[in-house]
Structures are given as structure tokens and as C-alpha cells.
Design a protein around this motif. Structure first.
Motif, short mmCIF file in Angstrom:
data_model
loop_
_atom_site.label_atom_id
_atom_site.label_comp_id
_atom_site.label_asym_id
_atom_site.label_seq_id
_atom_site.Cartn_x
_atom_site.Cartn_y
_atom_site.Cartn_z
N TRP A 125 0.84 -1.20 0.00
CA TRP A 125 0.00 0.00 0.00
C TRP A 125 0.87 1.25 0.00
N PHE A 126 1.83 1.32 0.91
CA PHE A 126 2.66 2.52 1.00
C PHE A 126 3.53 2.68 -0.25
N ALA A 127 3.99 1.59 -0.83
CA ALA A 127 4.74 1.67 -2.08
C ALA A 127 3.86 2.16 -3.21
N SER A 128 2.61 1.71 -3.26
CA SER A 128 1.67 2.15 -4.29
C SER A 128 1.36 3.63 -4.17
N LEU A 132 2.24 6.68 -6.89
CA LEU A 132 1.26 7.59 -7.50
C LEU A 132 1.84 8.97 -7.73
N ALA A 133 2.72 9.39 -6.85
CA ALA A 133 3.31 10.72 -6.97
C ALA A 133 4.17 10.83 -8.21
N SER A 134 4.64 9.71 -8.76
CA SER A 134 5.50 9.77 -9.94
C SER A 134 4.72 9.74 -11.26
N ASP A 135 3.42 9.52 -11.20
CA ASP A 135 2.62 9.53 -12.43
C ASP A 135 2.49 10.96 -12.94
N ASP A 136 2.75 11.16 -14.26
CA ASP A 136 2.64 12.50 -14.80
C ASP A 136 1.26 12.80 -15.37
N GLU A 137 0.62 11.82 -15.95
CA GLU A 137 -0.63 12.06 -16.67
C GLU A 137 -1.86 11.84 -15.80
N LEU A 138 -2.76 12.80 -15.86
CA LEU A 138 -4.06 12.65 -15.21
C LEU A 138 -5.09 12.32 -16.28
#
Length: 147
Positions: A125-128, A132-138
Motif C-alpha cells: 500500500w505505501f509503495a503504491s 502515484l506521486a510519480s505519475d505525470d498524466e491525469l
């Protein structure tokens, strides 16, 4: 509506207690009957109140079986599905196949997502969340939200 994340423990027999905050709601929504199955994209487990599962099951069954991705989703969601009932202490027994699939051990995170829950190993969970913070596209649907 189920929301929030809760750190919980699973005992050596694979039982976990649903937080008291949700027990009354689950008793009212589904008489304590839930369906647990594998998530198709993440190594976690989905928990649905039984009536909610009954609403989405026909949609899963209607997926085209000649599409490999749809067939895989059917196999995961229906193949791992397990009907469970809360015991008198508000606990459920997580099936060994789902424990293995999601790498569930003692420390878990139960995450409310509206009409369902996700059950994660605490480390995953904490890794996931960090990932998420590294995803660029919304997705486009997110761009119209004002928070």
C-alpha cells in the motif's frame, strides 16, 4: 459509502477484523455477506458487499471472451471470487489463494473506495501511494475537478 484507510492485522489463521466503523454499515447493506476477489491491475484484494457484487457480476460475465484482456479480467474477478460472511466478532477469513495473490501477511491496509474496499499488504500500500506521486498524466475526467 466506504472511505478512509485503516491499518489492521491478520492473525496466523488468516482472519482479519473489519473495523467497527464499517461493521454496522456492512450489516445493514448486506447482512455481513461480502465477496472477496483479486484486483486485476494491482496485487491487492477487492471486497464487495454482496449486493454490489451481484450488480457488477453480470457486467463482468458480459465481457467479450475473444478479447484476451477481457477474458483475463473475467478469470481473475470471477475465478478468485469467494463469498464470505462476517463472524460474530466481525472477522472474515481471507482465503489462502487471495493471501498468496496479494502477498498478504500480518500487517494490512483496508481502504474504502465508495462502494467497495481494497485490501493491501501494508508495505505494498505505501509503495503504491508513493508510486502515484510519480505519475505525470491525469485522466481527462480529473482535469475538470475542482478540489
Amino acid at each position: 459509502m466506504y472511505q478512509g484507510s485503516h491499518s489492521i492485522n491478520m492473525d496466523a489463521k488468516g482472519r482479519m477484523a473489519i473495523p467497527a466503523k464499517y461493521r454496522d454499515d456492512l450489516a445493514a447493506d448486506c447482512a455481513g455477506r461480502i465477496v472477496m476477489t483479486a484486483h486485476t491491475q494491482d496485487r491487492c484484494v477487492l471486497l464487495y458487499p454482496e449486493p454490489e457484487w451481484q450488480n457488477i457480476l453480470p457486467k463482468i460475465e458480459a465481457l467479450p471472451t475473444f478479447n484476451k484482456a477481457a477474458l483475463r479480467a473475467q478469470r481473475m474477478l470471477i475465478g478468485y471470487a469467494c463469498a464470505l460472511e462476517l463472524d460474530g466478532n466481525g472477522r472474515i477469513l481471507v482465503p489462502p489463494t487471495l493471501r498468496e495473490y496479494a502477498g498478504l501477511e500480518k500487517k494490512l491496509m483496508l481502504v474504502g473506495l465508495g462502494k467497495k474496499f481494497e485490501l493491501w499488504s501494508e508495505d505494498a500500500w505505501f509503495a503504491s501511494v508513493a508510486d502515484l506521486a510519480s505519475d505525470d498524466e491525469l485522466p481527462d475526467e480529473m482535469l475538470s475537478l475542482s478540489l
